[in-house]
Scaffold this active site. Structure first.
Site, PDB file in Angstrom:
ATOM      1  N   TYR A 195     -11.815  14.243  -6.222  1.00 59.20           N
ATOM      2  CA  TYR A 195     -10.522  13.520  -7.009  1.00 59.20           C
ATOM      3  C   TYR A 195      -9.648  14.501  -7.606  1.00 59.20           C
ATOM      4  O   TYR A 195      -8.783  14.386  -7.565  1.00 59.20           O
ATOM      5  CB  TYR A 195     -11.589  12.832  -8.210  1.00 59.20           C
ATOM      6  N   LYS A 201     -17.298   2.743 -14.458  1.00 61.85           N
ATOM      7  CA  LYS A 201     -16.930   3.881 -15.408  1.00 61.85           C
ATOM      8  C   LYS A 201     -18.131   3.877 -16.594  1.00 61.85           C
ATOM      9  O   LYS A 201     -18.592   2.824 -16.859  1.00 61.85           O
ATOM     10  CB  LYS A 201     -15.574   4.072 -15.921  1.00 61.85           C
ATOM     11  N   ALA A 237      -9.029  17.568  -7.164  1.00 60.17           N
ATOM     12  CA  ALA A 237      -8.168  18.384  -6.143  1.00 60.17           C
ATOM     13  C   ALA A 237      -6.875  17.447  -5.837  1.00 60.17           C
ATOM     14  O   ALA A 237      -5.737  17.723  -5.287  1.00 60.17           O
ATOM     15  CB  ALA A 237      -9.184  18.881  -5.223  1.00 60.17           C
ATOM     16  N   LYS A 269      -5.522  15.033  -7.238  1.00 61.96           N
ATOM     17  CA  LYS A 269      -4.538  14.778  -8.001  1.00 61.96           C
ATOM     18  C   LYS A 269      -3.852  15.856  -8.213  1.00 61.96           C
ATOM     19  O   LYS A 269      -2.506  15.901  -8.632  1.00 61.96           O
ATOM     20  CB  LYS A 269      -5.218  14.339  -9.376  1.00 61.96           C
ATOM     21  N   PRO A 281     -23.124  16.255  -8.900  1.00 60.18           N
ATOM     22  CA  PRO A 281     -22.881  17.895  -8.574  1.00 60.18           C
ATOM     23  C   PRO A 281     -21.529  18.325  -9.016  1.00 60.18           C
ATOM     24  O   PRO A 281     -20.322  17.655  -8.825  1.00 60.18           O
ATOM     25  CB  PRO A 281     -22.545  17.628  -6.903  1.00 60.18           C
ATOM     26  N   SER A 292      -9.560   6.458  -8.359  1.00 57.03           N
ATOM     27  CA  SER A 292      -9.794   7.172  -9.445  1.00 57.03           C
ATOM     28  C   SER A 292     -11.051   7.543  -9.924  1.00 57.03           C
ATOM     29  O   SER A 292     -11.297   8.064 -10.911  1.00 57.03           O
ATOM     30  CB  SER A 292      -9.087   6.151 -10.624  1.00 57.03           C
ATOM     31  N   ASN A 332      -9.876  11.259 -20.656  1.00 55.62           N
ATOM     32  CA  ASN A 332     -10.862   9.968 -20.147  1.00 55.62           C
ATOM     33  C   ASN A 332     -10.190   8.753 -21.024  1.00 55.62           C
ATOM     34  O   ASN A 332     -10.430   8.886 -22.195  1.00 55.62           O
ATOM     35  CB  ASN A 332     -12.071  10.371 -20.549  1.00 55.62           C
ATOM     36  N   ASN A 333      -9.776   7.840 -20.358  1.00 53.57           N
ATOM     37  CA  ASN A 333      -9.465   6.516 -20.933  1.00 53.57           C
ATOM     38  C   ASN A 333     -10.408   5.634 -21.127  1.00 53.57           C
ATOM     39  O   ASN A 333     -11.516   5.649 -20.281  1.00 53.57           O
ATOM     40  CB  ASN A 333      -8.373   5.765 -20.035  1.00 53.57           C
ATOM     41  N   PRO A 356     -27.881   4.845 -17.966  1.00 50.09           N
ATOM     42  CA  PRO A 356     -28.081   6.261 -17.495  1.00 50.09           C
ATOM     43  C   PRO A 356     -27.227   7.346 -17.946  1.00 50.09           C
ATOM     44  O   PRO A 356     -25.873   7.180 -18.051  1.00 50.09           O
ATOM     45  CB  PRO A 356     -27.775   5.977 -15.780  1.00 50.09           C
ATOM     46  N   THR A 395      -4.189  13.614 -14.525  1.00 47.55           N
ATOM     47  CA  THR A 395      -5.478  13.799 -15.201  1.00 47.55           C
ATOM     48  C   THR A 395      -5.787  15.164 -15.763  1.00 47.55           C
ATOM     49  O   THR A 395      -5.123  16.225 -15.179  1.00 47.55           O
ATOM     50  CB  THR A 395      -6.707  13.499 -14.315  1.00 47.55           C
ATOM     51  N   ASP A 396      -6.430  15.510 -16.977  1.00 45.31           N
ATOM     52  CA  ASP A 396      -6.821  16.458 -17.304  1.00 45.31           C
ATOM     53  C   ASP A 396      -7.625  17.432 -16.476  1.00 45.31           C
ATOM     54  O   ASP A 396      -7.829  18.524 -16.565  1.00 45.31           O
ATOM     55  CB  ASP A 396      -7.193  16.514 -18.782  1.00 45.31           C
ATOM     56  N   GLU A 397      -8.240  16.714 -15.502  1.00 44.38           N
ATOM     57  CA  GLU A 397      -9.491  17.122 -14.531  1.00 44.38           C
ATOM     58  C   GLU A 397      -8.708  18.437 -13.755  1.00 44.38           C
ATOM     59  O   GLU A 397      -9.421  19.058 -13.114  1.00 44.38           O
ATOM     60  CB  GLU A 397      -9.995  16.257 -13.848  1.00 44.38           C
ATOM     61  N   ASP A 402       1.023  -1.080  -0.166  1.00 45.94           N
ATOM     62  CA  ASP A 402       0.087   0.134  -0.175  1.00 45.94           C
ATOM     63  C   ASP A 402       0.807   1.276   0.066  1.00 45.94           C
ATOM     64  O   ASP A 402       1.734   1.344   0.814  1.00 45.94           O
ATOM     65  CB  ASP A 402      -0.836  -0.059   1.178  1.00 45.94           C
TER      66      ASP A 402
HETATM   67  P1  NAD Z   1      -8.049   2.123 -11.293  1.00 42.68           P
HETATM   68  O1  NAD Z   1      -8.966   2.873 -10.446  1.00 42.68           O
HETATM   69  O2  NAD Z   1      -8.603   1.396 -12.388  1.00 42.68           O
HETATM   70  O3  NAD Z   1      -6.728   1.353 -10.542  1.00 42.68           O
HETATM   71  C1  NAD Z   1      -6.039   1.903  -9.563  1.00 42.68           C
HETATM   72  C2  NAD Z   1      -5.157   0.835  -9.064  1.00 42.68           C
HETATM   73  O4  NAD Z   1      -4.465   1.437  -8.013  1.00 42.68           O
HETATM   74  C3  NAD Z   1      -5.937  -0.412  -8.687  1.00 42.68           C
HETATM   75  O5  NAD Z   1      -5.008  -1.562  -8.962  1.00 42.68           O
HETATM   76  C4  NAD Z   1      -5.840  -0.281  -7.120  1.00 42.68           C
HETATM   77  O6  NAD Z   1      -5.713  -1.675  -6.275  1.00 42.68           O
HETATM   78  C5  NAD Z   1      -4.454   0.672  -7.014  1.00 42.68           C
HETATM   79  N1  NAD Z   1      -4.343   1.388  -5.722  1.00 42.68           N
HETATM   80  C6  NAD Z   1      -5.419   2.217  -5.262  1.00 42.68           C
HETATM   81  N2  NAD Z   1      -4.989   2.706  -3.827  1.00 42.68           N
HETATM   82  C7  NAD Z   1      -3.692   2.340  -3.828  1.00 42.68           C
HETATM   83  C8  NAD Z   1      -3.084   2.273  -2.529  1.00 42.68           C
HETATM   84  N3  NAD Z   1      -3.136   3.035  -1.544  1.00 42.68           N
HETATM   85  N4  NAD Z   1      -1.620   1.522  -2.718  1.00 42.68           N
HETATM   86  C9  NAD Z   1      -1.335   0.790  -3.687  1.00 42.68           C
HETATM   87  N5  NAD Z   1      -2.241   0.777  -4.626  1.00 42.68           N
HETATM   88  C10 NAD Z   1      -3.379   1.491  -4.813  1.00 42.68           C
HETATM   89  O7  NAD Z   1      -7.542   3.589 -11.687  1.00 42.68           O
HETATM   90  P2  NAD Z   1      -6.963   3.995 -13.504  1.00 42.68           P
HETATM   91  O8  NAD Z   1      -8.331   4.312 -14.091  1.00 42.68           O
HETATM   92  O9  NAD Z   1      -6.366   2.753 -14.054  1.00 42.68           O
HETATM   93  O10 NAD Z   1      -6.083   5.124 -13.228  1.00 42.68           O
HETATM   94  C11 NAD Z   1      -4.768   4.973 -12.900  1.00 42.68           C
HETATM   95  C12 NAD Z   1      -4.221   6.309 -12.898  1.00 42.68           C
HETATM   96  O11 NAD Z   1      -4.226   7.206 -14.018  1.00 42.68           O
HETATM   97  C13 NAD Z   1      -4.604   7.340 -11.632  1.00 42.68           C
HETATM   98  O12 NAD Z   1      -3.718   7.859 -11.238  1.00 42.68           O
HETATM   99  C14 NAD Z   1      -5.602   8.130 -12.205  1.00 42.68           C
HETATM  100  O13 NAD Z   1      -5.739   9.403 -11.614  1.00 42.68           O
HETATM  101  C15 NAD Z   1      -5.055   8.347 -13.660  1.00 42.68           C
HETATM  102  N6  NAD Z   1      -5.719   8.810 -14.663  1.00 42.68           N
HETATM  103  C16 NAD Z   1      -6.862   8.192 -15.139  1.00 42.68           C
HETATM  104  C17 NAD Z   1      -7.622   8.488 -15.928  1.00 42.68           C
HETATM  105  C18 NAD Z   1      -9.138   7.625 -16.524  1.00 42.68           C
HETATM  106  O14 NAD Z   1      -9.600   7.821 -17.552  1.00 42.68           O
HETATM  107  N7  NAD Z   1      -9.318   6.237 -16.023  1.00 42.68           N
HETATM  108  C19 NAD Z   1      -7.747   9.553 -16.638  1.00 42.68           C
HETATM  109  C20 NAD Z   1      -6.579  10.297 -16.401  1.00 42.68           C
HETATM  110  C21 NAD Z   1      -5.652  10.106 -15.162  1.00 42.68           C
END
Ligand code: NAD
Length: 348
Positions: free
Chosen positions: A155, A194, A157, A159, A287, A83, A184-185, A210, A130-132, A57
């Site tokens: 979220y 998602k 904030a 990041k 919101p 995320s 957004n991926n 929805p 993220t771009d957010e 962790d």
């Molecule tokens: P996800 O939620 O699918 O995966 C997150 C992973 O992190 C999970 O495997 C989870 O077990 C692990 N994790 C969470 N808390 C943890 C901790 N305390 N210690 C160790 N591991 C931990 O997320 P994602 O969509 O794959 O996003 C990955 C990254 O990309 C994130 O940093 C997110 O902010 C960024 N991001 C995502 C998107 C998107 O569209 N999904 C867009 C821009 C940026």
């Protein structure tokens, strides 16, 4: 390169793991396996001699020190995070702890390792964001790397805070960092909370599709395999201290996105009668729902020669086909906490 990837059992992290091992990088996947994780996402490389997994962790500094000591990575790609924006509205505490404090711990563990190794110039700490963080756009304009930060959800904030910490560790301690902010991926292995997987799975189950508010919110959509490729490009070619926006060059309103998905489903798995679009329903808005995100991709294109390889139409078709072919993957995730429920209404 020997990489430490955090969050490699998640959606994007697992794409990075599969891509990096495929390119011949040695890799340690560090993940706490939260509700969002699934080790099946990396099954394709789990038996590779290049791959190792560490259950840890990022809120636990001593666990991080042990992993750095044991594996001595030459670069970190940091994706571990909470995320989901809707979950951040109901429970912002986890987002502060993992995304901010966890990133702080990882920076300190990385700095201690890097200094202990004699501050190698080639070391990289790549923060995936993220771009957010840039807030919300009106109908025109795009986010550049110079756009001021204006995060508006718990979220984004969290990041934005972690981005600032990463920059500060570069300026203050000289840690060699690079940062990316992506849109957004979507794609295979997207957790079924998602929008895109929710729409595909609800459509197949005959449930409502929805749409928050009136569906006019615009996002840029980036195919996850393209994102993984962009991340490795920035890691290996990006100059230290530089940040890059990564987009899919595919802007769509949520309503247009859902209609496109319905069209693909109508073709690949037709209903007995009518269209999946008949299942669209409009629900109360999130919101503080940001109106529009759009990425100016000039920097990554001109400096690193990177562009996305698929259009959103092509990527969505591949994604729908993947969900049709991988029912056992998504069915196993449907009983995870919160999946299938409306979260983040601000009423929790
Ligand atoms: P996800 O939620 O699918 O995966 C997150 C992973 O992190 C999970 O495997 C989870 O077990 C692990 N994790 C969470 N808390 C943890 C901790 N305390 N210690 C160790 N591991 C931990 O997320 P994602 O969509 O794959 O996003 C990955 C990254 O990309 C994130 O940093 C997110 O902010 C960024 N991001 C995502 C998107 C998107 O569209 N999904 C867009 C821009 C940026």
């Amino acid at each position: 390169m020997k990489l430490l990837v955090t969050g490699g059992a998640g959606f994007i992290g697992s794409a990075v793991v599969r891509h990096a091992v495929g390119q011949g990088h040695e890799l340690v996947n560090l993940d706490a396996l939260t509700y969002a994780a699934c080790l099946d996402n990396v099954a394709a490389v789990a038996d590779s001699p290049l791959y190792a997994f560490e259950l840890a962790d990022i809120r636990d500094r001593s666990a991080l020190d042990r992993v750095f000591q044991q594996h001595a990575p030459e670069a970190v790609i940091h994706l571990a995070a909470e995320s989901h924006v809707d979950r951040s509205i109901d429970g912002p505490g986890d987002f502060v702890e993992t995304n901010i404090t966890g990133t702080y711990n990882l920076l300190e563990a990385a700095r201690s390792h890097w200094e202990g190794q004699g501050r190698p110039e080639g070391f990289r700490f790549h923060h995936v964001s993220t771009d957010e963080v840039y807030g919300s756009l009106g109908p025109t304009g795009k986010f550049t790397e110079e756009t001021p930060y204006d995060p508006r959800s718990p979220y984004s904030a969290s990041k934005a805070s972690s981005d600032h910490l990463v920059r500060a560790w570069h300026e203050t301690y000289g840690l060699p960092v690079v940062l990316t902010n992506c849109s957004n991926n979507y794609g295979p292995y997207h957790f079924p909370e998602k929008l895109i997987p929710v729409v595909i799975l609800n459509a197949l189950a005959g449930k409502d599709l929805p749409i928050y508010g009136d569906g006019s919110n615009v996002r840029d959509w980036l195919f996850v395999e393209d994102h993984a490729d962009a991340l490795l490009t920035v890691l290996t070619k990006g100059p230290v201290g530089r940040s890059y926006n990564i987009g899919g060059e595919n802007e769509l309103s949520n309503l247009a996105l859902v209609r496109t998905l319905c069209g693909v489903l109508d073709e690949l798995r037709p209903r007995e009668s009518g269209s999946y679009a008949d299942q669209i329903t409009f629900v109360a808005d999130r919101p503080g729902h940001d109106a529009r995100y759009a990425i100016d991709p000039t920097r990554i294109r001109e400096e690193l020669g990177w562009r996305p390889s698929v259009t959103v139409e092509e990527g969505l078709r591949r994604t729908v086909q993947w969900y049709l072919d991988n029912e056992s993957w998504w069915r196993a995730l449907l009983d995870r906490k919160g999946v299938g429920q409306r979260l983040g209404t601000g009423m929790a």
